[in-house]
Design an enzyme around this catalytic site. Structure first.
Site, PDB file in Angstrom:
ATOM      1  N   GLU A 172      29.394 -10.488 -25.692  1.00 46.49           N
ATOM      2  CA  GLU A 172      29.903 -10.124 -26.854  1.00 46.49           C
ATOM      3  C   GLU A 172      30.176  -8.717 -27.099  1.00 46.49           C
ATOM      4  O   GLU A 172      30.144  -8.413 -28.257  1.00 46.49           O
ATOM      5  CB  GLU A 172      29.439 -10.877 -28.117  1.00 46.49           C
ATOM      6  CG  GLU A 172      29.786 -12.705 -27.909  1.00 46.49           C
ATOM      7  CD  GLU A 172      29.309 -13.228 -29.142  1.00 46.49           C
ATOM      8  OE1 GLU A 172      28.637 -12.832 -30.267  1.00 46.49           O
ATOM      9  OE2 GLU A 172      29.634 -14.491 -29.490  1.00 46.49           O
ATOM     10  N   GLU A 176      28.759 -19.895 -24.507  1.00 44.55           N
ATOM     11  CA  GLU A 176      27.980 -20.299 -25.789  1.00 44.55           C
ATOM     12  C   GLU A 176      29.023 -21.245 -26.303  1.00 44.55           C
ATOM     13  O   GLU A 176      30.064 -21.293 -26.478  1.00 44.55           O
ATOM     14  CB  GLU A 176      27.905 -19.125 -26.887  1.00 44.55           C
ATOM     15  CG  GLU A 176      26.828 -18.090 -26.632  1.00 44.55           C
ATOM     16  CD  GLU A 176      26.386 -16.995 -27.391  1.00 44.55           C
ATOM     17  OE1 GLU A 176      26.795 -17.264 -28.812  1.00 44.55           O
ATOM     18  OE2 GLU A 176      26.100 -16.083 -26.963  1.00 44.55           O
TER      19      GLU A 176
END
Length: 992
Positions: A614, A691
């Site tokens: 991220e 994720e």
């Protein structure tokens, strides 16, 4: 090695690969396949290097360096000097994590709460409003607590506001520092006392997007007020607030947190680091070399230190290592005393400020070794192995050794490479005579053919051992060993992921490096147990989010058969916390990537490299430039494994195309709905769910099962971890429900989003995943009763309903409870005490779930799965009797007499029939003889406690004690347990 060799398309076409490691830097072409051995040499000049251990077998020249360190949790001037007197410091063994240790209650400060009552409020922002002399008589008078959307002077959203209040400081607080409790604030605040800033939480615009990562956790904003700021008469508190929506302001009062065990309201990281304290600590160790070490080269080797570690030897500064997760070392040779004389190594560790989004721990939390060699020796990570050819009938093992000559004189040596099977039998070998210049580093490769190899896979983790020896004038002068696994990997969008030619779907879980009640201490058995638990509960893959793990963790993955996505960073040039790794990225990323890849590439368990998670600048031009360099370096160091990156959503999703195009496998965080759309546009893209939310286990796994180009799913997370407190929460809405938040306030300290809790106990969502993955045909859970009508449960994105595998609900007789049955059967029948409650159909449309409303009645609740009219499977929940005794169950009754081994002992409250009482409440006290109580815990994410004082409240009828040997002698450890009103228990563990 041209760029084409490392293009994504060519990589996916050609990868067949790797056991461990890669072909070395500077080596090109495909080796000829000979039954014997061949050699290849690349010579290059390099700077200073040291040797770190290779695999679990290590080297006879590596010496453990974990014992008898002196430590102080303070910043001590002059502690780097050999003459410094450290006699008053504590003595301990490594690995060590001071953030999990109890804080001194004597240091706890008194507090003053001022939330409630009249304040003055004004929208907007002006720095002058913090000054005590500012005239605020025209401001709106408001009564707190309350949201500011009720004020006449407030914008509906995206606004600043200031609060001011005059207070009188009670006499008992004057002349000393105290804590000022401002209650709960949405969102970002900055507080001033008599014009001086005393604290703040979150980040103001234009960096407001990072306030999400500040993890405000709707906590009580408690800030220290220095005694010198307090006036006798008029004291002015001013609070600046920014909120992105209409529900902003000082909206609720809150009790002042108090220091409990390792948890403190003054934690700079707050909920992000589990309210634990970092700070600065010093380590010192005295050691002497033997006469046999005369004229040897000595290196010190650190598996991991969190963080910003400065190291000295005998008053000489060796350097600083900022990243807390990569291994490194220093050559001590020039600064050592003569054999028999003392040497002092000193290390200052700096874990200050907000530098992590999760619990990092503090200190030398992984192993340390010394390596003692001749002037001619194997280089840093000087052994790595690949398997460029793998079939069931034959495999080729390529063993490359890197050798360094620090003698200044050309040497003629013999290099010997030997491959052993698991029984110690010799499978193959290679020999070479080499000449190495006086200040050169060279690489030599031996190729060994293995007939009928035992291949490594998650189901059959067969291992071999490679040993390389350096021989000078008939004497062995250096040796390295590493365990290896012969296996190939292939991946493409048509056939997905194959290991040894067979399709594999990644049943993955993300994991931080936390070892629960032990904190971040990477004790070998603790690392191994985490892998065992993941394997036991159905996982075949782990993502090491968001940093390289310990060598011991990867050793365990090799032995147990766990696939690994080895991840490097949580940020690059742009940070997520003010003092995180982004401050050091430009200077250090190449060194840290090289450390990770070279150290870990010999592990057969590692099948993917992840360069980041991220990343804030993931879709920006600057980020794309960094990504290109990262991917290129990883491919150069290891051209045999795919590279991925965990990418989450951006406003213009199309802008991620350039980032994905550089990756061999595209990582998607929480974006399963994007898979099909992206496949239409980019049919050659391989995807993996890096994720996913626990609540979307079914949807994510459907994508993996249906589409070969989606190779797996990694849930956030496989296990709970300290920090990111309460991101996996459920709460009952009511009048004082806080606004939607990322996490939960004090006293939450644990994430609560894992399939397994921090003690290793299976959690409700794991039972559902068992059915989704086809590992169980039927499971059942009962939701805790909602006590008041009109209320409802709200879940966080990572949360799970408050349900349990329990039929103990005394006090709710006759009231309807929600029961969910998870099954792949076509229908399910629910019975209570032999009477049918209902029968329901189950399908993909119901997400494999059947829901029932059942009036509570003690007894047996049974779910029966039905297929083709036949009962095929059943599960029952039984109401237990009253709590009667404690039962102790160790995971192992025999452990090694080593500081690296542990026994995990589960304490359960049972009734007279031996059934666990899941709603029992008791405080269990443990006492140990013949060993050490390493820690206790219960898995409750909001029950702050000391992990080390020997007392532990049970949670859902159980808790955990971890015991450890205290010395190297054989013997017995006896653990006793007792609790008021219950029959105690004891258990004996042998050390050998």
């Amino acid at each position: 090695m041209g760029d084409k060799r490392y293009s994504r398309k060519d990589f996916l076409k050609s990868i067949t690969a790797v056991t461990l490691g890669t072909v070395g830097v500077g080596l090109a072409g495909t080796p000829a396949l000979f039954a014997g051995e061949t050699t290849r040499e690349v010579t290059r000049r390099t700077g200073e290097s040291v040797s770190l251990r290779q695999g679990s077998s290590g080297s006879p020249n590596i010496r453990p360096f974990d014992q008898d360190w002196r430590f102080v949790r303070d910043d001590v001037p002059g502690a780097e000097l050999s003459s410094y007197d450290d006699a008053g410091w504590s003595i301990l063994d490594l690995p060590h994590d001071w953030s999990i240790e109890d804080l001194s209650p004597k240091k706890a400060l008194p507090s003053l709460s001022i939330t409630e009552g009249e304040w003055k409020f004004r929208k907007g922002d002006n720095a002058e409003w913090s000054t005590p002399s500012f005239d605020d008589r025209s401001w709106e008078r408001v009564n707190l607590p309350g949201y500011w959307n009720h004020y006449s002077d407030s914008d509906p959203s995206g606004s600043y506001g200031w609060y001011r209040k005059e207070i009188e400081v009670p006499g008992h607080l004057r002349g000393k520092d105290f804590l000022l409790n401002l209650g709960r604030i949405a969102d970002t605040d900055e507080a001033f006392f008599n014009g001086m800033r005393i604290g703040g939480t979150g980040d103001f615009p234009p960096e407001y997007r990072y306030s999400y990562y500040s993890l405000t956790f709707v906590k009580a904003r408690v800030y220290r007020v220095p005694a010198h700021l307090v006036r006798k008469d008029r004291n002015v508190v001013a609070v600046k607030v920014y909120c992105h929506n209409e529900k902003g302001g000082i909206y609720a009062s809150a009790p002042t947190p108090r220091t409990i065990g390792p948890f403190s309201p003054e934690s700079p990281g707050g909920g992000s680091t589990g309210h634990t304290m970092g700070g600065i600590g010093w380590y010192r160790k005295e050691f002497k070399l033997d006469k046999a070490d005369q004229n040897k080269r000595v290196s010190i080797l650190f598996d991991g230190v969190y963080m910003k570690a400065d190291t000295w030897i005998n008053d000489h500064y060796l350097g600083n290592h900022p990243y807390g997760y990569t291994s490194y070392g220093y050559d001590l040779t020039p600064y050592l005393t003569s054999p028999g004389q003392p040497n002092i190594v000193s290390i200052r560790v700096d874990n200050t400020g907000r530098n992590s989004r999760w619990y990092s721990g503090s200190g030398i939390y992984r192993h340390v070794q010394l390596r003692v060699t001749d002037a001619v020796h194997f280089s840093q990570w000087g052994l790595y192995v690949t398997t460029p050819q793998v079939t069931d009938d034959q495999a080729l093992v390529e063993i490359e050794s890197t050798i360094k000559n620090d003698s200044g004189i050309t040497k003629i040596l013999e290099l010997e490479s030997i491959l052993y099977n698991q029984q110690g039998g010799r499978v193959g070998h290679g020999n070479s005579t080499i000449a190495i210049g006086g200040d050169e580093e060279i690489q030599k490769t031996h190729l060994i053919k293995v007939d009928s190899p035992l291949l490594w896979s998650p189901d059959n983790p067969n291992l071999y051992n490679v040993q390389v020896n350096l021989i000078l004038d008939g004497e062995k002068i250096d040796q390295l060993n590493t365990t290896v696994g012969i296996r190939s990997i292939e991946v493409d969008a048509t056939h997905g992921l194959r290991i040894n030619g067979k399709p594999v779907l990644l049943k993955g879980g993300c994991m931080h490096h936390c070892n629960g009640p032990l904190g971040s201490k990477a004790i070998d058995r603790a690392e191994e147990r985490r892998v065992e638990l993941m394997k036991k509960h159905g996982f075949n893959a782990i993502r090491t989010s968001h940093n390289p793990p310990s060598p011991a963790f990867l050793d365990a993955c090799d032995r147990i058969g766990m696939l690994v996505m080895d991840e490097a960073f949580d940020c690059w040039d742009k940070g997520k916390m003010p003092m995180d790794y982004h401050l050091y990225f430009k200077q250090w990323w190449r060194k840290d990537i090289e450390s990770m890849i070279k150290r870990d590439r010999n592990h057969p368990s590692v099948i993917l490299w992840s360069i980041g998670n991220e990343i804030p600048d993931r879709a920006e031009l600057s980020g794309l430039d960094i990504e290109k360099e990262l991917v290129s370096l990883v491919h150069r160091l290891d051209p045999t494994r795919p590279v991925t990156e965990a990418i989450n959503g951006v406003y213009h999703w199309s802008s991620t195309a350039a980032a994905y195009d550089m990756l061999d496998v595209g990582g998607y965080n929480y974006l399963w709905k994007q898979y099909a759309k992206d496949h239409q546009k980019y049919p050659e893209r391989v995807m993996v769910g890096t994720e996913s939310f626990p609540l979307e286990a079914f949807e994510n796994w459907q994508q993996v099962e249906k589409h070969p180009w989606v190779i797996g799913d990694f849930v956030w997370t496989g296990m709970d971890y300290l920090g990111e407190s309460g991101i996996g929460h459920s709460q009952i809405t009511g009048e004082h429900t806080p606004p939607e938040s990322f996490g939960m306030p004090w006293p939450w300290f644990d994430s609560n989003c894992g399939d397994i809790d921090i003690c290793g106990f299976k959690k409700p969502q794991s039972y559902y995943r068992d059915v989704v993955w086809g590992q169980s045909k039927l499971e059942m859970a009962v939701h805790s009763p909602i006590r008041r009508g009109g209320q409802k449960e709200e879940l966080s994105k990572w949360g799970w309903p408050d349900e349990h595998q329990s039929w103990n609900w005394a006090g709710f007789e006759g009231k309807k409870l929600n029961v969910r049955v998870f099954t792949r059967c076509r229908s399910v029948r629910l019975e209570l005490n032999g009477k049918v409650v209902a029968r329901k159909e189950v399908s993909d449309e119901t997400r494999l779930i059947a829901e029932f409303e059942v009036p509570y009645e003690a007894g047996d609740l049974r779910a029966i799965g039905i297929e083709d009219g036949k009962e095929t499977v059943s599960k029952v929940l039984k109401t237990s009797g009253r709590a009667y005794a404690i039962r102790l169950t160790p995971d192992r009754t025999k452990i090694k007499n080593s500081r690296n081994d542990l026994s995990y002992v589960t304490a359960e409250i049972i009734d007279k029939k031996g059934n666990r009482v899941p709603d029992a409440g008791a405080l269990v006290e443990f006492a140990v003889s013949g060993g050490e109580l390493a820690a206790v815990g219960n898995g409750n994410p909001s029950d702050m406690m000391s992990f080390h004082d020997g007392r532990c409240p049970v949670f859902r009828g159980r808790c955990l004690a971890i015991v450890r040997s205290v010395d190297s002698e054989k013997g017995r450890i006896t653990l006793k347990s007792m609790a008021k009103g219950l029959k105690g228990a004891s258990v004996t563990i042998e050390t050998q």
